[in-house]
Structure formats: structure tokens, C-alpha cells
Design an enzyme around this catalytic site. Structure first.
Site, PDB file in Angstrom:
ATOM      1  N   GLY A   1      -3.360  -1.168  -2.028  1.00  0.00           N
ATOM      2  CA  GLY A   1      -2.585   0.063  -1.804  1.00  0.00           C
ATOM      3  C   GLY A   1      -1.833   0.029  -0.485  1.00  0.00           C
ATOM      4  O   GLY A   1      -1.932  -0.920   0.295  1.00  0.00           O
TER       5      GLY A   1
ATOM      6  N   SER B   1      -5.579  -4.561 -10.741  1.00  0.00           N
ATOM      7  CA  SER B   1      -5.230  -5.619  -9.778  1.00  0.00           C
ATOM      8  C   SER B   1      -6.234  -6.761  -9.758  1.00  0.00           C
ATOM      9  O   SER B   1      -6.026  -7.738  -9.025  1.00  0.00           O
ATOM     10  CB  SER B   1      -5.162  -5.044  -8.361  1.00  0.00           C
ATOM     11  OG  SER B   1      -4.390  -3.902  -8.332  1.00  0.00           O
TER      12      SER B   1
ATOM     13  N   ARG C   1     -15.382  14.281   4.780  1.00  0.00           N
ATOM     14  CA  ARG C   1     -15.027  14.618   6.163  1.00  0.00           C
ATOM     15  C   ARG C   1     -15.758  15.830   6.727  1.00  0.00           C
ATOM     16  O   ARG C   1     -16.125  15.849   7.896  1.00  0.00           O
ATOM     17  CB  ARG C   1     -13.521  14.869   6.269  1.00  0.00           C
ATOM     18  CG  ARG C   1     -12.706  13.597   6.215  1.00  0.00           C
ATOM     19  CD  ARG C   1     -11.244  13.926   6.383  1.00  0.00           C
ATOM     20  NE  ARG C   1     -10.421  12.797   6.003  1.00  0.00           N
ATOM     21  CZ  ARG C   1      -9.216  12.906   5.465  1.00  0.00           C
ATOM     22  NH1 ARG C   1      -8.682  14.104   5.263  1.00  0.00           N
ATOM     23  NH2 ARG C   1      -8.536  11.826   5.148  1.00  0.00           N
TER      24      ARG C   1
ATOM     25  N   CYS D   1      -4.540  11.983   8.482  1.00  0.00           N
ATOM     26  CA  CYS D   1      -3.556  11.325   9.366  1.00  0.00           C
ATOM     27  C   CYS D   1      -2.966  12.281  10.411  1.00  0.00           C
ATOM     28  O   CYS D   1      -2.836  11.917  11.585  1.00  0.00           O
ATOM     29  CB  CYS D   1      -2.441  10.705   8.530  1.00  0.00           C
ATOM     30  SG  CYS D   1      -1.832  11.775   7.222  1.00  0.00           S
TER      31      CYS D   1
ATOM     32  N   SER E   1       5.474   8.270   3.204  1.00  0.00           N
ATOM     33  CA  SER E   1       4.451   7.230   3.011  1.00  0.00           C
ATOM     34  C   SER E   1       3.057   7.843   2.915  1.00  0.00           C
ATOM     35  O   SER E   1       2.167   7.279   2.288  1.00  0.00           O
ATOM     36  CB  SER E   1       4.500   6.195   4.144  1.00  0.00           C
ATOM     37  OG  SER E   1       4.253   6.823   5.381  1.00  0.00           O
TER      38      SER E   1
ATOM     39  N   LYS F   1      -7.090  21.191   6.185  1.00  0.00           N
ATOM     40  CA  LYS F   1      -7.739  19.990   6.732  1.00  0.00           C
ATOM     41  C   LYS F   1      -7.485  19.890   8.229  1.00  0.00           C
ATOM     42  O   LYS F   1      -8.388  19.617   9.010  1.00  0.00           O
ATOM     43  CB  LYS F   1      -7.157  18.735   6.059  1.00  0.00           C
ATOM     44  CG  LYS F   1      -7.671  18.460   4.655  1.00  0.00           C
ATOM     45  CD  LYS F   1      -7.041  17.153   4.157  1.00  0.00           C
ATOM     46  CE  LYS F   1      -6.794  17.162   2.682  1.00  0.00           C
ATOM     47  NZ  LYS F   1      -5.854  16.130   2.231  1.00  0.00           N
TER      48      LYS F   1
ATOM     49  N   HIS G   1       4.494  10.231  11.083  1.00  0.00           N
ATOM     50  CA  HIS G   1       4.486  11.697  11.124  1.00  0.00           C
ATOM     51  C   HIS G   1       4.879  12.189  12.520  1.00  0.00           C
ATOM     52  O   HIS G   1       4.456  11.608  13.528  1.00  0.00           O
ATOM     53  CB  HIS G   1       3.073  12.237  10.850  1.00  0.00           C
ATOM     54  CG  HIS G   1       2.609  12.053   9.434  1.00  0.00           C
ATOM     55  ND1 HIS G   1       3.420  11.660   8.406  1.00  0.00           N
ATOM     56  CD2 HIS G   1       1.370  12.253   8.883  1.00  0.00           C
ATOM     57  CE1 HIS G   1       2.717  11.615   7.276  1.00  0.00           C
ATOM     58  NE2 HIS G   1       1.479  11.956   7.543  1.00  0.00           N
TER      59      HIS G   1
HETATM   60  P1  A2P Z   1      -4.772  -0.776  -7.804  1.00  0.00           P
HETATM   61  O1  A2P Z   1      -3.665  -1.374  -7.019  1.00  0.00           O
HETATM   62  O2  A2P Z   1      -5.513  -1.798  -8.614  1.00  0.00           O
HETATM   63  O3  A2P Z   1      -4.380   0.435  -8.599  1.00  0.00           O
HETATM   64  P2  A2P Z   1      -2.111   3.808  -3.127  1.00  0.00           P
HETATM   65  O4  A2P Z   1      -2.717   5.001  -2.440  1.00  0.00           O
HETATM   66  O5  A2P Z   1      -1.106   3.114  -2.290  1.00  0.00           O
HETATM   67  O6  A2P Z   1      -1.620   4.151  -4.493  1.00  0.00           O
HETATM   68  O7  A2P Z   1      -3.348   2.751  -3.316  1.00  0.00           O
HETATM   69  C1  A2P Z   1      -4.539   3.069  -3.939  1.00  0.00           C
HETATM   70  C2  A2P Z   1      -5.495   1.895  -3.880  1.00  0.00           C
HETATM   71  O8  A2P Z   1      -6.728   2.274  -4.466  1.00  0.00           O
HETATM   72  C3  A2P Z   1      -5.023   0.683  -4.654  1.00  0.00           C
HETATM   73  O9  A2P Z   1      -5.480  -0.487  -4.034  1.00  0.00           O
HETATM   74  C4  A2P Z   1      -5.705   0.886  -6.001  1.00  0.00           C
HETATM   75  O10 A2P Z   1      -5.880  -0.295  -6.742  1.00  0.00           O
HETATM   76  C5  A2P Z   1      -7.045   1.381  -5.521  1.00  0.00           C
HETATM   77  N1  A2P Z   1      -7.780   2.092  -6.579  1.00  0.00           N
HETATM   78  C6  A2P Z   1      -7.387   3.148  -7.302  1.00  0.00           C
HETATM   79  N2  A2P Z   1      -8.345   3.507  -8.174  1.00  0.00           N
HETATM   80  C7  A2P Z   1      -9.377   2.654  -7.998  1.00  0.00           C
HETATM   81  C8  A2P Z   1     -10.667   2.501  -8.600  1.00  0.00           C
HETATM   82  N3  A2P Z   1     -11.093   3.309  -9.541  1.00  0.00           N
HETATM   83  N4  A2P Z   1     -11.444   1.489  -8.166  1.00  0.00           N
HETATM   84  C9  A2P Z   1     -11.018   0.660  -7.189  1.00  0.00           C
HETATM   85  N5  A2P Z   1      -9.820   0.762  -6.580  1.00  0.00           N
HETATM   86  C10 A2P Z   1      -9.005   1.743  -6.977  1.00  0.00           C
END
Ligand code: A2P
Length: 355
Positions: A13, A41, A101, A130, A160, A229, A258
Site C-alpha cells: 500500500g 498481492s 488508538r 497523521c 494521499s 480523532k 498536510h
Molecule cells: P493489497 O495490495 O494486496 O490489496 P492502501 O491503503 O494504499 O490501499 O493499502 C492497503 C494495504 O493493505 C495494501 O498493502 C493491501 O494489500 C493491504 N491489505 C488490505 N486488506 C488486507 C488484508 N485483508 N490482509 C492483508 N493485507 C491487506
């Protein structure tokens, strides 16, 4: 000697990738890294410290092999489910989501402000929101010296912070704008410039050429969750549960970093030179202000800018001036990279402190 192992959850992510970048830059004494994401992924390759890593799918057994630390940046529901599992296996989790938190057994840590809280963890340490992180880096030294009485937050938050889809909405807005001949014409002719021909992925309204006073969901009292928050987390970090704070948080068409206008009222009187000294000597702060003495003589005014703060780990402070409407108060302008200091850098700094 046992190997020190760190897991990064959500490594693919926006925040997770920045965590990897900050880890590379810091080169901490960690022996093994393992990167987790969702099934989407799993198997993907990541380059980290000149080595190729394969992304693993996160599951309930992921922490069985024994980790010392994990940095979670995969959203609240993933944290809620997997952080307690990791902690139960002896791993200390630094969690970027808002899931824990406000839990009284979970320290909410900004290393420059309250690193002494780290030792009170019971397996989970929370990274604040953040907008809160960058604010408290400046507020804490001022509170220690002048005893803060009231805070008014107004934020100008980058897309972002809304993840990949937030960035996409601004990008698509710019592409759409590039198809217009001239915005000047449309303003003068009072043409409708608000309709967009592109589909929005994240926001309720176009973010390009717009400001949205709406971050996270609305609460019963009319505030947004982002505003709540900031209020609650600031109180927890400054250990002032009754501190008077109000906030308006706004999404603006800025890609990253920000900005915040903060009005602060103190119990104690202050001397401006001493206050500026206090801020410039505080850890994690870079003062950017050449308007303090004779603002009208300054030809190239210097103040913190989002585009300059992007990619940096520090909090930039400027536009420091007395609030003449109260007995003892100031206004300041604070800018920081929300993905770095607001998330990834802060989390890595917490791990660094523990190491
Ligand atoms: P993935 O890339 O496989 O979807 P962002 O906030 O930029 O969208 O990133 C979210 C991050 O959290 C990504 O790395 C995403 O993986 C990961 N993610 C989302 N859901 C899960 C989950 N259930 N288990 C593990 N990682 C997750």
C-alpha cells in the site's frame, strides 16, 4: 544470538511502501524482514535493500514463526483481526490504523513527544492519526513551557491521506481539466465548472479545484470522525483529558503533505523570542519563517510548503505570530509529509526506539 525479525503488513500500500523506503534509509539492526499483504498481492515481488522479496498472504498463522516487531498499515479491520493474534505470539505491533488508538491499554506514541509510553505496551502500540502527529510535535514543547489552554485546528489535507483512490480522483480531475480550453473563460462566463465527466473513486465531490470539508464519516454531533480523532488523540498524547480543542478538517487538491493552521491559547504569558527558540530547539521540528522581525521588508517570504515537506521526515513550522484577540495566544502554520511523519516514519521511529 536470536535473530531480530520484523513484519510489514500492508507492504504493497501507499503507507506500506513508504515504510519500506524509510526502513531502507534507516538501515536498522534488523536481521529478517517479511512482507505481508492481501491475497491479491501474494506472490508479487518487492525490491528492498537490493534484494527481491516475495509478498506473503496474511493469515492467522502468519506470526507463528516468531516476530519481534510488526508494522501494520492495512486498514482498521485487518488490524482488529490480526494485531491481537500477532501480539499473542510475542510480537510487538505498531499499528497505523485507528482501531486501538483510544484503548487505554494501548500507548499512542509520537517518539519526539512521549516515547516513554512505549514501555507500557501490552503488545500493541498505536500510531496516531497523521494530522495529530504533526500537530503534537509542535504543541508538546509549547505545552510544557506555557501550559496550553485551548486549541483551534484548521487542516488542509492532501489526497494521499485518502489512499490510492484519493490520489486517483485528483489525477483524473487534472486530466479532465486539461481537456478544457480555458478555465478563465468559464469563470468569466459563469459556466458550470463543477460537473465532471470522470467517475470519482473516493470522494463524494470532485477534489480538483475544490475543498471538501469532509474527512472520514460524519458523527451525530455534526463533526467528522477525523475532527474527533484530532481532538481525542491530542488530549491523550498531551495527557490533558479536558483540554478545550475544536477542529475543522478539510481535504484540498494537494497530492501529498498536510498543512495545518493552529490557533493556540496559553495559560501562561510568553516572550515571542523565547517561544520561537523553544520551537526551533524542539526535536523533529524545522523552523521556516523569515517573517518574524520585519515581515514587510521580506522580499522572498519563507513559510512551510506542502511541496517542500514531501519526502521529508520532519515537521515544518512557520507563520508564527501573536494572536492579538486573546491575552496569551499564537497562530502557527505546520506542514509535514502525511505518509512519512504522519504514518510510515513515525511507525519506524517507534520500532527504532524499541531496538
Ligand atoms: P493489497 O495490495 O494486496 O490489496 P492502501 O491503503 O494504499 O490501499 O493499502 C492497503 C494495504 O493493505 C495494501 O498493502 C493491501 O494489500 C493491504 N491489505 C488490505 N486488506 C488486507 C488484508 N485483508 N490482509 C492483508 N493485507 C491487506
Amino acid at each position: 544470538m536470536n535473530k531480530i525479525r520484523l513484519a510489514v503488513v500492508g507492504a504493497t500500500g501507499l503507507v506500506g511502501r513508504t515504510v519500506l523506503k524509510v526502513l531502507e534509509e534507516k538501515n536498522l539492526p534488523i536481521d529478517e524482514y517479511v512482507f505481508f499483504a492481501s491475497s491479491n498481492s501474494a506472490g508479487k515481488k518487492l525490491n528492498f535493500m537490493n534484494k527481491e522479496y516475495i509478498v506473503c498472504e496474511l493469515n492467522e498463522q502468519s506470526f507463528d514463526s516468531g516476530f519481534n516487531y510488526a508494522i501494520f498499515s492495512a486498514g482498521g479491520s485487518t488490524s482488529k483481526k490480526y494485531a491481537p493474534i500477532a501480539a499473542s505470539k510475542g510480537c510487538i505491533v505498531v499499528d497505523n490504523s485507528s482501531a486501538f488508538r483510544m484503548d487505554e491499554n494501548v500507548p499512542l506514541v509520537v517518539p519526539e513527544v512521549n516515547s516513554e509510553e512505549i514501555k507500557n505496551n501490552q503488545g500493541i502500540i498505536a500510531n496516531p492519526n497523521c494530522s495529530t502527529i504533526q500537530a503534537v510535535v509542535a504543541l508538546k514543547p509549547l505545552d510544557d513551557k506555557y501550559n496550553i489552554k485551548r486549541i483551534v485546528y484548521s487542516t488542509y489535507q492532501a489526497v494521499s491521506g485518502a489512499g490510492r483512490n484519493g490520489v486517483l480522483d485528483l489525477e483524473n480531475g487534472i486530466k479532465d481539466y486539461n481537456q478544457h480550453e480555458s478555465y478563465i473563460d468559464s469563470i468569466c462566463n459563469k459556466n458550470d465548472t463543477t460537473t465532471s465527466t470522470y467517475e470519482l473513486s473516493k470522494f463524494n465531490y470532485p477534489i480538483f479545484s475544490n475543498c471538501l470539508p469532509h474527512i472520514d464519516v460524519f458523527l451525530e454531533n455534526g463533526y467528522t470522525k477525523e475532527e474527533e480523532k484530532m481532538i481525542n488523540e491530542t488530549r491523550k498524547i498531551l495527557k490533558k483529558p479536558d483540554l478545550r480543542i475544536t477542529a475543522t478538517t478539510v481535504r484540498v487538491p494537494v497530492f501529498n503533505s498536510h498543512s495545518e493552521a493552529i490557533n493556540i491559547e496559553f495559560e501562561n504569558d510568553f516572550d515571542m523570542d523565547e517561544l520561537i527558540n523553544t520551537l526551533s530547539n524542539a526535536p523533529g521540528i524545522i523552523l521556516e519563517d523569515n517573517l518574524l522581525k520585519n515581515p514587510q521588508d521580506v522580499t522572498n517570504p519563507m513559510y512551510p510548503l506542502a511541496i517542500n515537506a514531501s519526502g521529508k521526515n520532519e515537521v515544518f513550522v512557520g507563520r508564527i505570530r501573536r494572536d492579538y484577540s486573546v491575552k496569551s495566544g499564537i497562530n502557527i502554520w505546520i506542514v509535514a509529509d502525511n505518509i512519512r511523519k504522519g504514518a510510515a516514519t513515525n511507525a519506524v521511529q517507534i520500532v527504532e526506539k524499541m531496538l
